[in-house]
Design an enzyme around this catalytic site. Structure first.
Site, mmCIF file in Angstrom:
data_model
loop_
_atom_site.group_PDB
_atom_site.id
_atom_site.type_symbol
_atom_site.label_atom_id
_atom_site.label_comp_id
_atom_site.label_asym_id
_atom_site.label_seq_id
_atom_site.Cartn_x
_atom_site.Cartn_y
_atom_site.Cartn_z
ATOM 1 N N HIS A 49 50.543 45.038 37.953
ATOM 2 C CA HIS A 49 51.345 45.401 36.788
ATOM 3 C C HIS A 49 51.129 46.876 36.479
ATOM 4 O O HIS A 49 50.228 47.516 37.043
ATOM 5 C CB HIS A 49 50.970 44.535 35.566
HETATM 6 P P1 TYD Z 1 45.266 39.770 33.070
HETATM 7 O O1 TYD Z 1 45.929 40.886 32.349
HETATM 8 O O2 TYD Z 1 46.105 38.740 33.764
HETATM 9 O O3 TYD Z 1 44.232 40.350 34.110
HETATM 10 P P2 TYD Z 1 44.528 41.247 35.409
HETATM 11 O O4 TYD Z 1 45.867 41.866 35.217
HETATM 12 O O5 TYD Z 1 43.408 42.226 35.423
HETATM 13 O O6 TYD Z 1 44.497 40.375 36.593
HETATM 14 O O7 TYD Z 1 44.343 39.031 32.007
HETATM 15 C C1 TYD Z 1 43.717 37.777 32.266
HETATM 16 C C2 TYD Z 1 43.616 37.004 30.956
HETATM 17 O O8 TYD Z 1 42.799 37.677 30.024
HETATM 18 C C3 TYD Z 1 44.974 36.787 30.295
HETATM 19 O O9 TYD Z 1 44.979 35.484 29.754
HETATM 20 C C4 TYD Z 1 44.981 37.786 29.180
HETATM 21 C C5 TYD Z 1 43.523 37.938 28.808
HETATM 22 N N1 TYD Z 1 43.160 39.281 28.344
HETATM 23 C C6 TYD Z 1 42.764 39.431 27.021
HETATM 24 O O10 TYD Z 1 42.745 38.473 26.228
HETATM 25 N N2 TYD Z 1 42.377 40.671 26.594
HETATM 26 C C7 TYD Z 1 42.375 41.736 27.417
HETATM 27 O O11 TYD Z 1 41.987 42.851 26.984
HETATM 28 C C8 TYD Z 1 42.819 41.573 28.788
HETATM 29 C C9 TYD Z 1 42.846 42.741 29.741
HETATM 30 C C10 TYD Z 1 43.184 40.325 29.206
#
Ligand code: TYD
Length: 145
Positions: A49
């Site tokens: 993303h």
């Molecule tokens: P996600 O953004 O999918 O992680 P990545 O893109 O690094 O693979 O986030 C994973 C989960 O964590 C999703 O349910 C959202 C949650 N999250 C939060 O609650 N707070 C945050 O600051 C971040 C980055 C993710």
């Protein structure tokens, strides 16, 4: 694209090492959120993303991970495996992370609170929006002349 690594000063003595992260000193933005990834399963790809309005600094506190970053002009791979190096991830940069070592702890400092609406998860949409952003920047520059 330009890879922006930040070398973090290490305070070492015979007891070991210490690194301090300070807003507007070695971290070039206001720190509003810190999160970290750990216990990442073998073979996992994360990220995939871009963020419309979020700047971040990534540091592997332990272990190693590979980043693919792309500002819309083509992808670039960066291996992050040194706790004294930060990788600056500015807004409107597509990122993917993979090849996490089992022990990897990837810490991320961010200048905004978590906002799902800030994510662009479709690469084609990212290219469309980043193209528009460049055009807006160019228009702002020519307006200043
Ligand atoms: P996600 O953004 O999918 O992680 P990545 O893109 O690094 O693979 O986030 C994973 C989960 O964590 C999703 O349910 C959202 C949650 N999250 C939060 O609650 N707070 C945050 O600051 C971040 C980055 C993710």
């Amino acid at each position: 694209m330009e890879i922006e690594r930040i070398q973090l000063q290490q305070h070492g003595d015979d007891r070991g090492m210490l690194i301090s992260l300070e807003q507007d000193l070695n971290v070039p933005f206001e720190i509003r959120r810190v999160y970290y990834l750990f216990s990442t399963k073998c073979g996992v790809h994360r990220g995939m993303h871009a963020h419309r309005n979020l700047n971040q600094l990534a540091v592997t506190v332990r272990g190693s991970v590979t980043f693919l970053i792309d500002d819309g002009r083509g992808p670039c791979e960066v291996v992050l495996n040194d706790p004294s190096q930060g990788l600056l991830l500015r807004r409107m940069v597509w990122r993917e992370m993979y090849d996490f070592t089992e022990d990897c702890v990837l810490m991320v400092l961010a200048d905004q609170l978590y906002d799902p609406a800030d994510y662009i998860t479709d690469y084609a949409l990212f290219l469309q929006e980043v193209g528009t952003a460049y055009l807006d920047d160019m228009a702002a520059c020519s307006g200043r002349r």
